[in-house]
Design a protein around this motif. Structure first.
Motif, mmCIF file in Angstrom:
data_model
loop_
_atom_site.group_PDB
_atom_site.id
_atom_site.type_symbol
_atom_site.label_atom_id
_atom_site.label_comp_id
_atom_site.label_asym_id
_atom_site.label_seq_id
_atom_site.Cartn_x
_atom_site.Cartn_y
_atom_site.Cartn_z
ATOM 1 N N SER A 12 0.814 -1.228 0.000
ATOM 2 C CA SER A 12 0.000 0.000 0.000
ATOM 3 C C SER A 12 0.840 1.267 0.000
ATOM 4 O O SER A 12 0.415 2.298 0.504
ATOM 5 C CB SER A 12 -0.964 0.044 1.202
ATOM 6 O OG SER A 12 -1.690 -1.136 1.300
ATOM 7 N N THR A 23 2.462 4.672 -1.268
ATOM 8 C CA THR A 23 1.978 5.713 -2.180
ATOM 9 C C THR A 23 3.030 6.809 -2.274
ATOM 10 O O THR A 23 4.028 6.788 -1.560
ATOM 11 C CB THR A 23 0.658 6.326 -1.676
ATOM 12 O OG1 THR A 23 0.782 6.574 -0.291
ATOM 13 C CG2 THR A 23 -0.513 5.438 -1.942
ATOM 14 N N GLU A 67 -0.542 9.352 -0.438
ATOM 15 C CA GLU A 67 -1.968 9.560 -0.248
ATOM 16 C C GLU A 67 -2.269 9.845 1.210
ATOM 17 O O GLU A 67 -2.065 8.997 2.065
ATOM 18 C CB GLU A 67 -2.743 8.312 -0.698
ATOM 19 C CG GLU A 67 -4.224 8.399 -0.371
ATOM 20 C CD GLU A 67 -4.985 7.137 -0.718
ATOM 21 O OE1 GLU A 67 -4.620 6.493 -1.714
ATOM 22 O OE2 GLU A 67 -5.935 6.806 -0.007
ATOM 23 N N SER A 113 -6.004 0.808 0.681
ATOM 24 C CA SER A 113 -5.367 2.071 1.044
ATOM 25 C C SER A 113 -5.540 2.398 2.518
ATOM 26 O O SER A 113 -4.710 3.076 3.084
ATOM 27 C CB SER A 113 -5.884 3.217 0.176
ATOM 28 O OG SER A 113 -7.241 3.415 0.388
#
Lengths: 441, 155
Positions: free
Chosen positions: A265, A267, A384, B41
């Motif tokens: 995950s 970013t 993010e 996420s």
């Protein structure tokens, strides 16, 4: 009691290899290093023999200068080689998500701005966007406020990346770079001070718009920053990018593949260095980024040098964006004229009793936000950053969660460091650019 | 009401949401991962102890905790939120095998809410000290207070 027992803090730590059963080691190695079971099994067979165990566990941090705050890494070393690594965090945990449940939506900005203290305006922006979405006013924000938010957010990206240039240089021994990076960042911070009143922790972007209009002469101030920073970036190229020692120190260090980065995950530059052009400004545009012309910078090898080069070129892209914003900055209100969320102007308070009451009510009670839950994500300099807010209909969030990019990206460290040299550990930490205020919140 | 892989869906301010029971949770996320949601996420939880009457679609029973998983599809550029209802003391399956990046996030949820994850490789506290009592983000966690006394005030 032995020294090890006295100093051990329990299960959060990396266990001694000799004290582990094969199965536990397999699980630990597999989880910390994210290997497939077959890979972990092969490793366990190779290295489990305690009679020939020549490894040493050392602590790097939490007070190590190159761990960017209070990150603690437990490293298992064989000579100079890092076999295992486990990041241990929580030394800066101050319960900001719990604090957010006590603060009204009006006060929330002061809380979130302190999380990632190198890009406070991006934190405020994502919080404000989430609150506006809950209120259902996200389409009514005046154009000038939207463009001001973009201007500040891009300048903040520049200042954050400039600080990365400084600390990355310092960590790797290019000490003069530290002074240069701080010097350029200072120009941006002076502009922030002029506009928002503070150098950091601004609480300037608020639900409904921004706190104040731009100061007179702001255009010249921004232009002078751009004119100063742009040629300096070329100097950085001479000083670092093309320099053989710098390249030797970074190229091929801390490599991560695209599959690994997606699985973990990761970013931001940590993901883009693997060649995947994923930038929320372009892929899920917010504000008016879809009307601007800019490139998403990607790397090709996934190493520390790519992450450095991406950030350097992102400063150039931010300069390009800021120039477009300067051309297109509209005039008009800088905050929404909705009495529910906007306090009256300062001048009105002196002449109108109603305005005084309104001002008092909005700052003591805050405004009520309808029930619901939203997740809003934007691209911060580190990746993010997401804000998940649950509202129960009162004037304080029922739950506010920040998806902190550094918290997630830090999981890549064990993977990047494995098999590398302990001296490269510093380069790897620096290249991920974690902000510990955001990791621990 | 639309169903996605047999689970009720919802819409929260234009954001797609799907509700799953604990039993449906792991199979659902597996199917979603096959559908192209290749990144997890965010993973967090909410304690609805003092706000039980929230809006949920028909057939979803409100429980004390809610696990909130934000999935992201990099190819289709879309997001999906999975919400799972959990009782106090009930554990949830770990997503570690599907998304290794959830390791730290699940540890944080365990640390802050005391929700255990089965098959998690290293379920220990992550932000609080190892010997800490209680789980701070629970709504029934006592907030600390320092009594302030105003001394030497002569009335």
């Amino acid at each position: 009691m032995s020294l090890v027992q006295q100093t051990n803090e329990g299960g959060q730590e990396l266990g001694a290899r000799s004290e582990l059963t094969a199965k536990e080691l397999l699980r630990e190695v597999g989880s910390v290093l994210r290997m497939s079971e077959a890979e972990a099994a092969a490793l366990a067979l190779d290295e489990i023999d305690p009679t020939t165990d020549q490894t040493m566990i050392i602590n790097m941090g939490p007070q190590h200068p190159s761990t960017h705050g209070v990150l603690r890494l437990m490293l298992e070393l064989q000579g100079e080689t890092v076999l295992r690594c486990k990041p241990i965090i929580g030394y800066l945990h101050t319960g900001m998500e719990k604090t957010a449940e006590q603060l009204s939506y009006m006060q929330g900005g002061t809380n979130v701005t302190r999380m990632d203290y190198l890009s406070p305006l991006n934190n405020e922006l994502v919080f404000s966007l989430a609150v506006e979405k809950l209120l259902g006013i996200e389409g009514d924000i005046p154009e000038r406020a939207v463009w001001m938010r973009m201007l500040l957010s891009e300048l903040n990206r520049m200042s954050s990346h400039l600080l990365f240039m400084a600390t990355n240089g310092m960590d790797l021994g290019a000490v003069s770079m530290m002074i240069y990076g701080w010097r350029e960042r200072e120009q941006v911070l002076r502009f922030f001070q002029k506009v928002t009143g503070l150098r950091m922790n601004h609480n300037f972007i608020r639900p409904g718009g921004v706190a104040a209009d731009l100061t007179p002469g702001w255009r010249d101030d921004v232009l002078s920053i751009l004119e100063e920073v742009e040629p300096r970036l070329d100097e950085y190229d001479v000083l670092m990018t093309g320099q053989p020692i710098w390249r030797e120190r970074l190229q091929g260090v801390g490599v991560i593949t695209q599959q690994e980065a997606i699985a973990l995950s990761a970013t931001g530059p940590t993901l883009r260095c693997t060649g995947l052009p994923w930038d929320l400004r372009r892929d899920q545009p917010y504000l008016r980024y879809d009307e601007l012309d800019f490139d998403v910078i990607v790397g090709s090898y996934g190493d520390a040098f790519d992450r450095y080069a991406i950030r350097l070129n992102e400063i150039r892209e931010s300069i390009r964006i800021v120039r477009q914003i300067l051309e297109r900055m509209p005039s008009g209100d800088y905050r929404i004229q909705d009495k529910k969320v906007t306090p009256p102007p300062r001048a009105r308070i002196d002449e109108s009793m109603e305005a005084l009451i309104h001002h008092f009510k909005i700052f003591t009670e805050g405004f009520k936000v309808p029930e619901g839950e939203v997740y809003v994500a934007i691209e911060s300099p580190r990746g993010e950053i997401g804000c998940y807010i649950v509202s129960d209909g009162t004037s304080t969030p029922y739950r506010m969660h920040m998806r902190a990019p550094s918290f997630v990206n830090i999981q890549c460290l064990p993977h990047m460091m494995r098999g590398g040299l302990v001296a490269d550990a510093v380069a790897v930490i620096s290249s991920v650019d974690p902000v510990l205020g955001e990791v621990d919140r | 009401m639309d169903l996605l892989h047999g689970c009720p869906t919802g819409d929260s301010r234009g954001q797609a949401t799907v509700f799953a029971s604990v039993e449906q949770y792991l199979p659902l996320v597996k199917k979603l991962a096959d559908d192209g949601y290749n990144m997890c996420s965010d993973l967090t939880a909410v304690d609805y102890l003092t706000h039980p009457g929230r809006a949920l679609p028909e057939g979803v029973e409100a429980k004390r905790f809610e696990l909130v998983v934000n999935l992201l599809s990099l190819d289709d550029r879309k997001r999906l939120r999975v919400r799972v209802q959990l009782e106090d003391g009930q554990s949830a399956p770990s997503l570690f095998d599907l998304y290794p990046g959830t390791e730290a996030m699940e540890r944080e949820v365990f640390d802050m809410y005391g929700i255990a994850f089965t098959n998690h490789p290293d379920l220990t506290r992550i932000l609080m000290p190892e010997d800490w009592d209680g789980h701070p983000l629970r709504k029934d966690y006592e907030l600390g207070q320092i009594p302030v006394q105003f001394k030497q005030v002569n009335s």
